[in-house]
Design a protein around this motif. Structure first.
Motif, short mmCIF file in Angstrom:
data_model
loop_
_atom_site.label_atom_id
_atom_site.label_comp_id
_atom_site.label_asym_id
_atom_site.label_seq_id
_atom_site.Cartn_x
_atom_site.Cartn_y
_atom_site.Cartn_z
N ILE A 1 1.32 -1.30 -0.02
CA ILE A 1 0.24 -0.18 -0.08
C ILE A 1 0.94 1.16 0.36
CG2 ILE A 1 -1.74 1.55 1.31
CD1 ILE A 1 -2.85 -1.55 0.78
N THR B 1 -0.93 3.05 -3.65
CA THR B 1 -1.46 4.93 -2.67
C THR B 1 -1.03 5.97 -2.92
OG1 THR B 1 -2.97 3.36 -0.67
CG2 THR B 1 -2.82 6.26 -0.95
N SER C 1 -4.25 6.03 3.26
CA SER C 1 -4.58 4.22 3.39
C SER C 1 -4.32 4.90 5.22
CB SER C 1 -3.08 4.31 3.41
OG SER C 1 -2.81 4.21 2.08
N THR D 1 -10.48 -2.89 2.81
CA THR D 1 -9.21 -3.72 3.86
C THR D 1 -9.71 -4.95 4.85
OG1 THR D 1 -7.71 -3.22 5.04
CG2 THR D 1 -9.60 -1.84 5.03
N SER E 1 -1.55 -5.60 4.00
CA SER E 1 0.30 -5.91 4.08
C SER E 1 0.35 -7.33 4.89
CB SER E 1 0.31 -4.76 5.38
OG SER E 1 -0.10 -3.49 4.70
N TYR F 1 -10.00 1.49 2.67
CA TYR F 1 -8.96 2.34 3.59
C TYR F 1 -9.27 3.57 3.12
CZ TYR F 1 -5.23 -0.58 4.94
OH TYR F 1 -3.85 -0.84 5.82
N LEU G 1 -3.57 -6.33 -6.24
CA LEU G 1 -4.75 -5.79 -4.60
C LEU G 1 -5.88 -5.44 -5.60
CD1 LEU G 1 -2.67 -2.78 -3.27
CD2 LEU G 1 -3.22 -4.41 -2.28
#
Length: 310
Positions: free
Chosen positions: A79, A92, A131, A150, A231, A254, A291
């Protein structure tokens, strides 16, 4: 790796981004964090052009300044992270950089600790925060542009006898989490349940970022690390010899946080992010950073869980 968004601890203008990197923070956050993710987005952000209609939405003071400041705790690959070359990158930062270019603005990336994000936004030390889970208590003073799904996940050492676990079955285990993040409350709730049931307590340990917790699992200091799902999944996939994913739940988005008083900036940034979806930039970044399972293309406002127990 994608085109670097930060050149060293002081930073320089690259891809329309000025990165103000704290010297102590410019280090490789996790084994293999620089890996192969981002390798197909080198020219993607560079090619993004200013959109006149979106640029016209930008508040006058920010347009005159020519930039806005985005606070980031770059400790959650893929991220947001600092790679082995000391460069802030990730899904991000690249997405927000693209949105900034559409707005006709540079983005000043300001590195900070996770627990300083909300207070700093409220004190107007920066314009947006990157984020962070969109939670009910955070929405009191912050608007969130929700841009990615997320949730939470638990990583364990491969040496642990159990392969799967649930939050209700953490009794007797030591669990690392990020100080101030949602998992802190989840660990506390799990510990209360164990104590009430007469089981061994949960040994919770707070860390400054999730990478420190994961490294503590690798070194045997703690049994598990409980963090944000993207993550945790990334680290397990990058290091299957060290870690296994024992639990995962997709529970909310997020968001990119904007002070509730800055509605014009919020709306301009949201319009730019939605344009990133429309022109394919968002999807290309999702693909390259692995993602696609977490896509949230509507970019809704403040649609996180109604309460923080989710």
């Amino acid at each position: 790796m994608g085109q670097p968004l930060c050149k060293g601890p002081v930073g320089q203008l690259t891809l329309g981004v000025v990165c103000a990197c704290v010297l102590a923070g410019c280090a490789n956050p996790a084994d293999g964090a620089e890996g192969g993710v981002g390798q197909d987005t080198q020219d993607l952000v560079e090619k993004v052009a200013r959109d006149p209609e979106i640029a016209a939405m930008v508040p006058q003071d920010i347009a005159k300044r020519g930039s806005f400041t985005a606070a980031v705790n770059p400790s959650s690959p893929p991220i947001k992270f600092v790679d082995g070359g000391g460069q802030i990158t990730g899904f991000t930062p690249e997405l927000v950089t693209a949105a900034g270019k559409m707005m006709g603005l540079d983005v000043v990336m300001q590195q900070t600790s996770f627990d300083a994000l909300i207070p700093g936004l409220e004190a107007r030390r920066f314009d947006v925060i990157l984020s962070i889970n969109d939670l009910a208590d955070r929405r009191e003073k912050t608007d969130f542009i929700d841009y990615l799904q997320t949730g939470t996940a638990i990583l364990g050492a491969t040496s642990l006898p159990q392969d799967k676990i649930t939050p209700e079955k953490l009794c007797g285990l030591s669990v690392g989490y990020v100080r101030g993040n949602v998992q802190q409350d989840l660990v506390g709730a799990a510990d209360k349940k164990c104590t009430k049931a007469g089981e061994e307590p949960v040994g919770g340990t707070a860390f400054q970022d999730i990478n420190a917790a994961i490294l503590a699992v690798q070194s045997g200091q703690i049994d598990t690390a409980w963090g944000d799902a993207p993550s945790i999944t990334y680290n397990v996939e990058r290091n299957p010899g060290h870690y296994k994913e024992m639990y995962r739940e997709i529970s909310g988005p997020y968001g990119i946080g904007v002070n509730k008083r800055d509605t014009a900036l919020r709306d301009a940034l949201r319009a730019a992010l939605r344009k990133c979806v429309e022109n394919g930039t968002y999807q290309k970044l999702l693909d390259d950073y692995g993602l696609t399972d977490y896509s949230l293309t509507d970019m809704p406002l403040n649609e996180g869980p109604a309460d923080d127990s989710a």
